[in-house]
Scaffold this active site. Structure first.
Site, PDB file in Angstrom:
ATOM      1  N   MET A  28       0.841  -1.201   0.000  1.00 55.96           N
ATOM      2  CA  MET A  28       0.000   0.000   0.000  1.00 55.96           C
ATOM      3  C   MET A  28       0.881   1.258   0.000  1.00 55.96           C
ATOM      4  O   MET A  28       0.545   2.253  -0.640  1.00 55.96           O
ATOM      5  CB  MET A  28      -0.904   0.044   1.240  1.00 55.96           C
ATOM      6  CG  MET A  28      -1.699  -1.231   1.544  1.00 55.96           C
ATOM      7  SD  MET A  28      -2.748  -1.813   0.210  1.00 55.96           S
ATOM      8  CE  MET A  28      -3.993  -0.555   0.210  1.00 55.96           C
ATOM      9  N   LEU A  75       1.844   2.911   2.928  1.00 60.51           N
ATOM     10  CA  LEU A  75       1.495   3.789   4.059  1.00 60.51           C
ATOM     11  C   LEU A  75       0.645   5.007   3.672  1.00 60.51           C
ATOM     12  O   LEU A  75       0.915   6.132   4.119  1.00 60.51           O
ATOM     13  CB  LEU A  75       2.777   4.250   4.787  1.00 60.51           C
ATOM     14  CG  LEU A  75       3.585   3.137   5.464  1.00 60.51           C
ATOM     15  CD1 LEU A  75       4.984   3.631   5.836  1.00 60.51           C
ATOM     16  CD2 LEU A  75       2.867   2.618   6.700  1.00 60.51           C
ATOM     17  N   CYS A 132       7.171  -1.748   8.397  1.00 58.80           N
ATOM     18  CA  CYS A 132       6.626  -1.939   7.052  1.00 58.80           C
ATOM     19  C   CYS A 132       7.762  -2.407   6.139  1.00 58.80           C
ATOM     20  O   CYS A 132       8.798  -1.767   6.070  1.00 58.80           O
ATOM     21  CB  CYS A 132       6.011  -0.652   6.519  1.00 58.80           C
ATOM     22  SG  CYS A 132       5.382  -0.852   4.836  1.00 58.80           S
ATOM     23  N   LYS A 174       5.484  -2.329  17.072  1.00 57.52           N
ATOM     24  CA  LYS A 174       5.179  -3.448  16.166  1.00 57.52           C
ATOM     25  C   LYS A 174       6.418  -3.831  15.383  1.00 57.52           C
ATOM     26  O   LYS A 174       6.983  -3.019  14.648  1.00 57.52           O
ATOM     27  CB  LYS A 174       4.033  -3.092  15.230  1.00 57.52           C
ATOM     28  CG  LYS A 174       3.558  -4.293  14.405  1.00 57.52           C
ATOM     29  CD  LYS A 174       2.234  -4.019  13.759  1.00 57.52           C
ATOM     30  CE  LYS A 174       1.684  -5.239  13.039  1.00 57.52           C
ATOM     31  NZ  LYS A 174       0.368  -4.959  12.440  1.00 57.52           N
ATOM     32  N   THR A 179       4.088  -7.644   8.365  1.00 58.20           N
ATOM     33  CA  THR A 179       4.076  -8.596   7.245  1.00 58.20           C
ATOM     34  C   THR A 179       5.470  -9.128   6.890  1.00 58.20           C
ATOM     35  O   THR A 179       6.488  -8.514   7.187  1.00 58.20           O
ATOM     36  CB  THR A 179       3.461  -7.940   5.997  1.00 58.20           C
ATOM     37  OG1 THR A 179       4.098  -6.675   5.780  1.00 58.20           O
ATOM     38  CG2 THR A 179       1.973  -7.717   6.182  1.00 58.20           C
ATOM     39  N   GLY A 201      -1.850 -13.742  10.697  1.00 53.17           N
ATOM     40  CA  GLY A 201      -2.547 -14.932  10.223  1.00 53.17           C
ATOM     41  C   GLY A 201      -3.569 -15.532  11.159  1.00 53.17           C
ATOM     42  O   GLY A 201      -3.998 -16.668  10.973  1.00 53.17           O
ATOM     43  N   GLY A 218      -6.116  -9.068  11.261  1.00 50.26           N
ATOM     44  CA  GLY A 218      -6.113  -8.161  10.111  1.00 50.26           C
ATOM     45  C   GLY A 218      -6.702  -8.783   8.871  1.00 50.26           C
ATOM     46  O   GLY A 218      -7.867  -8.569   8.535  1.00 50.26           O
TER      47      GLY A 218
HETATM   48  O1  DOR Z   1       2.420  -4.718   5.032  1.00 46.48           O
HETATM   49  C1  DOR Z   1       2.310  -3.567   5.386  1.00 46.48           C
HETATM   50  N1  DOR Z   1       1.717  -2.659   4.571  1.00 46.48           N
HETATM   51  N2  DOR Z   1       2.795  -3.182   6.560  1.00 46.48           N
HETATM   52  C2  DOR Z   1       2.801  -1.888   6.960  1.00 46.48           C
HETATM   53  O2  DOR Z   1       3.295  -1.612   8.025  1.00 46.48           O
HETATM   54  C3  DOR Z   1       2.228  -0.854   6.116  1.00 46.48           C
HETATM   55  C4  DOR Z   1       1.384  -1.350   5.008  1.00 46.48           C
HETATM   56  C5  DOR Z   1       1.392  -0.364   3.851  1.00 46.48           C
HETATM   57  O3  DOR Z   1       0.755   0.697   3.989  1.00 46.48           O
HETATM   58  O4  DOR Z   1       2.044  -0.619   2.847  1.00 46.48           O
END
Ligand code: DOR
Length: 295
Positions: free
Chosen positions: A71, A73, A126, A160, A188, A239, A260
């Protein structure tokens, strides 16, 4: 498990099940909806120092057993304060990100004075945000300083962590030393897919982060290792989709969990998990948390 209010890492929750950061956490209305649908607490989408449109698409693709996202952020930055103002009486944890301790402190400061945050979750993990994510979360000194900077606001700080490290306990201990009230494990797992037809990566950003069932064993191992090394509470994430997953995470050492990806497939997942998890004559959480370490 016995139902009822609990406190984990300084944050009072309606039950052991929180909405994980990033999923349906972009508006006050969607956060309120998740609380109505049985979440014991909610974590917002990560908020940063500047408005951010995020990466170009595709940003989210399904893969076997999970979701792959990049994504980037996306968030409205300071404007988000107004979004959660009506949720003052609810267990809302505000996820924040930045590139250094000053950024983290500034962003958390917007919320600290308004009474809208019960605590903060520092996103230092992230896997696909150049300069903002895992670059910080893999550096123990940075994690310590960012945690300390946000803790100075006087509210609980959860940190986190990324699973994309050789030894997650070094990072967990840095968070603890910086004054964290809890550790959230995990964000992730780095991953990517390539379209054989298009001959190119399926995600616009090319690589991304994997979530969902596929990463559950990775998350369990991270929680297990952190429980052995650290003294502060652990919130399990990665998960989880069933009551049995929650019990397993707790046996590994988690005091609460975040859900999530499962919410994307089933918006009523909190009610479903709670139905299988809670009973008036259930055991106390203390009897389950970390029990698998004591065999
Ligand atoms: O997998 C993720 N996607 N972890 C994050 O901390 C942010 C998110 C993103 O916004 O890309």
């Amino acid at each position: 498990l016995q139902p009822g209010e609990i406190t984990v890492g300084g944050v009072a929750l309606h039950n052991h099940l929180l909405l994980a950061a990033g999923v349906l956490g972009t508006t006050g209305a969607s956060l309120r909806r998740m609380l109505r649908l049985g979440a014991g607490g909610v974590v917002t989408k990560s908020i940063g120092p500047e408005p951010n449109p995020g990466h170009h698409g595709p940003c989210l693709v399904r893969t076997e057993g999970g979701l792959l996202n990049a994504m980037g952020l996306p968030n409205p930055s300071k404007e988000f304060v107004g979004e959660i103002e009506p949720l003052k009486d609810e267990p809302v944890v505000v996820s924040v990100y930045g590139k250094d301790p000053e950024d983290f402190k500034e962003v958390a400061g917007w919320f600290a004075g308004t009474g809208t945050a019960r605590g903060f979750e520092l996103n230092v993990s992230c896997p696909h945000a150049a300069g903002y994510g895992a670059a910080i979360g893999t550096d123990p000194e940075m994690v310590l300083e960012c945690t300390r900077a946000v803790a100075s606001h006087g509210l609980p700080v959860w940190v986190k962590l990324t699973p994309n490290v050789t030894d997650i306990t070094t990072i967990g201990l840095a968070a603890e030393k910086g004054g964290a009230s809890a550790i959230v494990a995990v964000n992730t797992v780095r991953g990517m897919r390539i379209s054989t037809e298009m001959r190119r990566p399926v995600l616009g950003y090319r690589s991304g982060g994997l979530s969902g069932k596929a990463i559950f064993p990775i998350a369990v191992k991270c929680v297990w290792d952190l429980y052995e090394a650290c003294s502060i509470p652990i919130v399990g994430c990665g998960g989880i989709s069933t009551a049995d997953d929650v019990v397993e995470m707790m046996m590994a050492g988690a005091q609460a969990v975040e859900v999530g990806s499962a919410v994307i497939d089933e918006v009523r997942v909190f009610e479903q998990i709670a139905r299988g998890l809670y009973a008036a004559d259930g055991v106390a959480a203390e009897e389950i948390v970390g029990v698998a370490h004591r065999v």
